[in-house]
Design an enzyme around this catalytic site. Structure first.
Site, PDB file in Angstrom:
ATOM      1  N   HIS A  19       0.838  -1.202   0.000  1.00 39.18           N
ATOM      2  CA  HIS A  19       0.000   0.000   0.000  1.00 39.18           C
ATOM      3  C   HIS A  19       0.875   1.255   0.000  1.00 39.18           C
ATOM      4  CE1 HIS A  19      -3.128  -2.610   2.270  1.00 39.18           C
ATOM      5  NE2 HIS A  19      -3.592  -2.429   1.050  1.00 39.18           N
ATOM      6  N   LYS A  43     -17.030  -7.122   9.490  1.00 41.77           N
ATOM      7  CA  LYS A  43     -17.620  -7.076  10.831  1.00 41.77           C
ATOM      8  C   LYS A  43     -16.552  -7.202  11.897  1.00 41.77           C
ATOM      9  CE  LYS A  43     -22.257  -8.549   9.784  1.00 41.77           C
ATOM     10  NZ  LYS A  43     -22.802  -9.725   9.127  1.00 41.77           N
ATOM     11  N   ARG A  92      -1.670  -6.265  -8.334  1.00 39.24           N
ATOM     12  CA  ARG A  92      -0.423  -6.984  -8.050  1.00 39.24           C
ATOM     13  C   ARG A  92      -0.182  -8.093  -9.046  1.00 39.24           C
ATOM     14  NH1 ARG A  92      -2.604  -7.977  -2.152  1.00 39.24           N
ATOM     15  NH2 ARG A  92      -4.303  -8.383  -3.578  1.00 39.24           N
ATOM     16  N   SER A 130      -2.883  -7.596   2.890  1.00 39.24           N
ATOM     17  CA  SER A 130      -3.268  -7.454   4.306  1.00 39.24           C
ATOM     18  C   SER A 130      -3.745  -8.801   4.859  1.00 39.24           C
ATOM     19  CB  SER A 130      -4.396  -6.431   4.458  1.00 39.24           C
ATOM     20  OG  SER A 130      -3.974  -5.161   4.073  1.00 39.24           O
TER      21      SER A 130
END
Ligand code: PNS
Length: 164
Positions: A19, A43, A92, A130
Site C-alpha cells: 500500500h 464485521k 499486483r 493485508s
C-alpha cells in the site's frame, strides 16, 4: 489548471508496504491523494478504524500531498464530495484483475467522469496482502519487511493483549 485530487480507497487492515509503495507512486501523479478507509467493510477487522487511521497517518506523514480519511456508503459519492477526478487502485497479479475490472466498470457506470487509475507496486511486493499479513502474524510467522515497522509494533501489541 485545477488541481487533480485522487482517492485511494481500501480497508487497509493493516496497511502493508505494498500500500505504502502505491501511495508514494500516486503522490507523484496527483496534486492531492486522499487515502480513504472504508468503515463498514468487515464485521471483525483486526484493527479498528481509528487504529488504521493512526497507522496510515504515521506511515504517510512525510508525504505532504497525502491525507487520510474514512468513508462509508458508495465510493463514487465520497469521491464526488471530495471533487476527486480519479480513483487509485493497485494491481499486483493477474488474479487481482477480474475483481478490480468489475469494480472499476461499476464505478464508471455510477460516475462516468471519474477515472480509475491502476498502478503496479514494486515487483518485490507483489505477493503482499493485508489478508496474508494477518494470517502469517496470527500463526506466529514474521511479517518483517512486509509492513511498516510501526504496524509491526501494533501487531506485537495486539498479540501481547491477546487479541491477534
Ligand atoms: O482494500 P479492499 O478491501 O480491496 O477495498 C475495497 C473497496 C473499499 C475499494 C470497495 O469495497 C469499495 O469501494 N466499497 C465501497 C462501496 C461501493 O462503492 N461499492 C460499489 C463499487 S464496486
Amino acid at each position: 489548471m485545477s488541481e487533480i485530487v485522487a482517492i485511494y480507497p481500501g480497508s487497509f487492515d493493516p496497511i502493508t508496504n505494498g500500500h505504502l509503495d502505491l501511495i508514494e507512486r500516486g503522490s507523484h501523479l496527483f496534486n492531492r491523494l486522499i487515502v480513504a478507509i472504508l468503515t463498514n467493510l468487515e464485521k471483525h477487522p483486526l484493527f479498528t478504524v481509528t487504529e488504521r487511521v493512526e497507522m496510515l497517518q504515521e506511515a504517510t506523514y512525510s508525504i505532504p500531498n497525502v491525507s487520510v480519511d474514512t468513508f462509508s456508503g458508495l465510493l463514487v459519492d465520497y469521491a464526488r464530495q471530495k471533487n476527486a477526478k480519479a480513483l487509485l487502485r493497485g494491481i499486483r497479479a493477474f488474479t487481482d484483475y477480474e475483481y478490480e475490472l468489475q469494480m472499476a466498470l461499476m464505478n464508471r457506470k455510477l460516475a462516468p467522469d471519474l477515472e480509475t487509475v491502476f498502478l503496479m507496486p514494486a515487483l518485490s511486493l507483489t505477493y503482499v496482502s493485508s489478508r496474508l499479513v494477518r494470517e502469517v502474524f496470527q500463526l506466529g510467522g514474521s511479517v518483517s519487511g512486509l509492513v511498516p515497522p510501526l504496524v509491526e509494533e501494533r501487531l506485537q501489541q495486539k498479540a501481547f493483549q491477546g487479541k491477534p
